[in-house]
Write an enzyme that holds these catalytic residues in place. Sequence first.
Site, PDB file in Angstrom:
ATOM      1  N   ASP A 138       0.866  -1.175   0.000  1.00  0.00           N
ATOM      2  CA  ASP A 138       0.000   0.000   0.000  1.00  0.00           C
ATOM      3  C   ASP A 138       0.912   1.238   0.000  1.00  0.00           C
ATOM      4  OD1 ASP A 138      -2.110   1.710  -0.030  1.00  0.00           O
ATOM      5  OD2 ASP A 138      -3.183   0.795   1.622  1.00  0.00           O
TER       6      ASP A 138
HETATM    7  C1  BGC Z   1      -4.906   3.315   0.030  1.00  0.00           C
HETATM    8  C2  BGC Z   1      -5.130   2.287  -1.050  1.00  0.00           C
HETATM    9  C3  BGC Z   1      -4.970   2.925  -2.396  1.00  0.00           C
HETATM   10  C4  BGC Z   1      -3.606   3.537  -2.476  1.00  0.00           C
HETATM   11  C5  BGC Z   1      -3.299   4.168  -3.815  1.00  0.00           C
HETATM   12  C6  BGC Z   1      -3.637   4.102  -0.170  1.00  0.00           C
HETATM   13  O1  BGC Z   1      -3.571   5.200   0.673  1.00  0.00           O
HETATM   14  O2  BGC Z   1      -4.896   2.669   1.280  1.00  0.00           O
HETATM   15  O3  BGC Z   1      -6.396   1.695  -0.918  1.00  0.00           O
HETATM   16  O4  BGC Z   1      -5.182   1.986  -3.405  1.00  0.00           O
HETATM   17  O5  BGC Z   1      -3.502   4.542  -1.487  1.00  0.00           O
HETATM   18  O6  BGC Z   1      -3.951   5.364  -3.972  1.00  0.00           O
END
Ligand code: BGC
Length: 795
Positions: free
Chosen positions: A300
């Site tokens: 993530d």
């Molecule tokens: C989130 C994810 C997301 C990623 C990319 C993160 O902060 O937890 O769900 O896909 O950002 O934007």
Amino acid sequence: MTKLKNCAIRNAVFLLPLVVFGAIAAPSQTRSTPNAQLASKELNARVDALLKKMTLEEKIGQTVQYSAGFATGPSASNLTYDELVAKGQVGSMLNVVGAERTNHYQHIAMEKSRLHIPILFGLDVIHGHRTIFPVPLAVAASWDPEAAETVARVAAEEARADGIAWVFSPMVDIARDPRWGRIIESNGEDPYLSSILARAWVKGYQRGDLSKPDSVAACVKHFAAYGAAIAGRDYNAVDMSELTLRQVYLKPYRAAVDAGVATVMTSFNSINGVPATANPFTLTQILRKEWRFDGFVVSDWGAVAELKNHAIGDGPTVARKALEAGTDMDMEGDLYGTVIAEQVRSGKIPESVVDEAVRRILRVKFALGLFDRPYANVGPAYTPTPQRREAARKVAGETMVLLKNDPVEGVGTLLPLTTKARKVALIGPMADDALDLLGAWTVAGNPKDVITLKSSLSERLGDKLLYAPGCGLLSGADENILKSVTFASAAKSDANEPVPDDNKTIEDAVETARKADVVILALGEPTNWMEGEAASRAHLGFTGNQEKLLEAVVATSKPVILVVLAGRPLQLKWASEHVPAILEAWSPGIEAGPAVADVLFGDVNPSGKLPSSFPRSVGQEPLYYAQTPTGRPAHGDLSRMPHDAAEKFVSRYMDEQNSALFPFGWGLSYTRFSYANPAVDRSEVPVREVADNHQPVTTVSVEVRNTGSVAGTEVVQLYLRNTEASVEQPLRELKGFTRITLAPGETKRVSFPLGFDELNFYSADLKKTVEPTTYDIWLGGSSLATAKTSLKIVE
Ligand code: BGC
């Protein structure tokens, strides 16, 4: 979707019940290669041939992902993406939106980098790309896998047209606590429902073939158990037994892997002390070895670098731990690209570990056909087509849950609305708020595409419609919330600005209500940035002065229909005691107005069912129907019956009921359904037969009858309880469901197969097992189902 007005068959009686079989099969058990495309020999030969030509830096480049757009956490700074891409030091980018922008970087990668390896562009396409559908929790409320598949298919077509071949969806984290803002992105609290939907989302995105020009690679997230953050506070630790992890939390991810999902995203949380992004048990043992996942794993946002905050090592150490545990790509952490090469050269990380990560990433790029078709076609500015709008309206109609529709003295039930009312007052801050009707997490969604409730109702009612916003979604008292909301949404719109002086606007709204025969009150919470990521709440009421507005409007004694527009379950206790009709309309997306109007006027008979329990009080959270038993059960644990006041030494709250205000599976219709004659084909089955044969061993069925005067769709639900197991089992568990449409007076017998998939549970030594026991079985229209039968599993 049921058109009440067009219903041809009225009061027909079907003497011979029809049989609906099959319902929805549970996820399959074993499969050697969940995604045959990624396992193909030819594809892997291309990957290996390319890998041989790559330098260590070029290999590591493939494991690096940067964002060239907005941020949801700390960003890597001072990077010149053009230069990095030209050097082959970036494998993937996120937040690059639009064909022109994706093509810009792709041309550099294809024309200037030594090996011409295309960039894989990823994006948070969560509930549609340009055509924004209802939020995922709402889609789950349709209990309709085809609805999820439609959303994913349309999103895939639009995303791919923009050069985005990879979407960070579906999110299938089991969410049992609405304090956690990300519940809106989930399929709710139940592993069975979430697993069925997980498969549908993956199918819609990938369409069984990544090489199609309009399929995208899906990314199931957040692995693992992110939804169980302690106290519902985002990013918080998760602490749970392996038994619960396997029996509840892992199931939907597994379903997505079985459906061939191409990628997996790690979660921010730790699991029993080990951060998920550097967790060899979940990422290697479970995902790779047990589930045979052959796609790649992305961290993530910044989660590799954040391992330093988890205090498990310095930069180089945490990067090594993450890579070795099985995190193949570093999203915006800026660590793999900066520290891995040195560690390989000094012998701390075998190069084969890097090779394996790169192989997994390249496999997906080849499978997507990116080497052959790297660019997007730049077309005119895109707005959702009428067909896609129609799809969004249909899905939104299916997601709405009629929570309550009690008769009002002298008027009858308020819904569906008749056009007889001379004046209708539409009141509330959500009535005309395009941005918040769109819902959280819409990167490429445009509030200008949203048709609001005000606009749809005025189209239907003309000058019969009166309107007053009533108050803002936030008030001056929410100073701190306002700061972060305005900061976060500044780029999009100022629609979250509160209406000044709520006292005055509430007075105006009361005046407007007084002039009307019926009031539609549209309340909710600011979905944009008060829901979704980093949006945990300790209170679950309506925000700002909306509760005050609600009470003031109810005090006029005008009949009130409350339409709740929020992505998460809110606490509706006061409303449920004082408002006769409540419709949960979630965050419906661009067709918000038409879809809500369809249901209010009865063109669509509501059929949605709650995928998440609605609490009476925040103090009950985490609240979910599949509770395990206690030695001191309280009366009314699983029903809406109040506790007996005299009960003391039982598992209960002294100041609140245990049960949900609106339970899992709940949802009314403009007609009524009755359930009769539940039965199993065989009432006793030998245990060996269940264990040895992964086919159904019996069938459970029930007659469902439409006893009302209009056609309607019912979600028939099957719940089981294993009454005597070596490990205590939940009081009820969903094990099947299906949607059926019945004409007035029509009866159908609905059947569900029962076999190992439905009957097994994890033993204390963590093996899937069945044992001699009795299963209590209930069939009905919610988790309070009462039509009961049973099945004995004998020695
Ligand atoms: C989130 C994810 C997301 C990623 C990319 C993160 O902060 O937890 O769900 O896909 O950002 O934007």
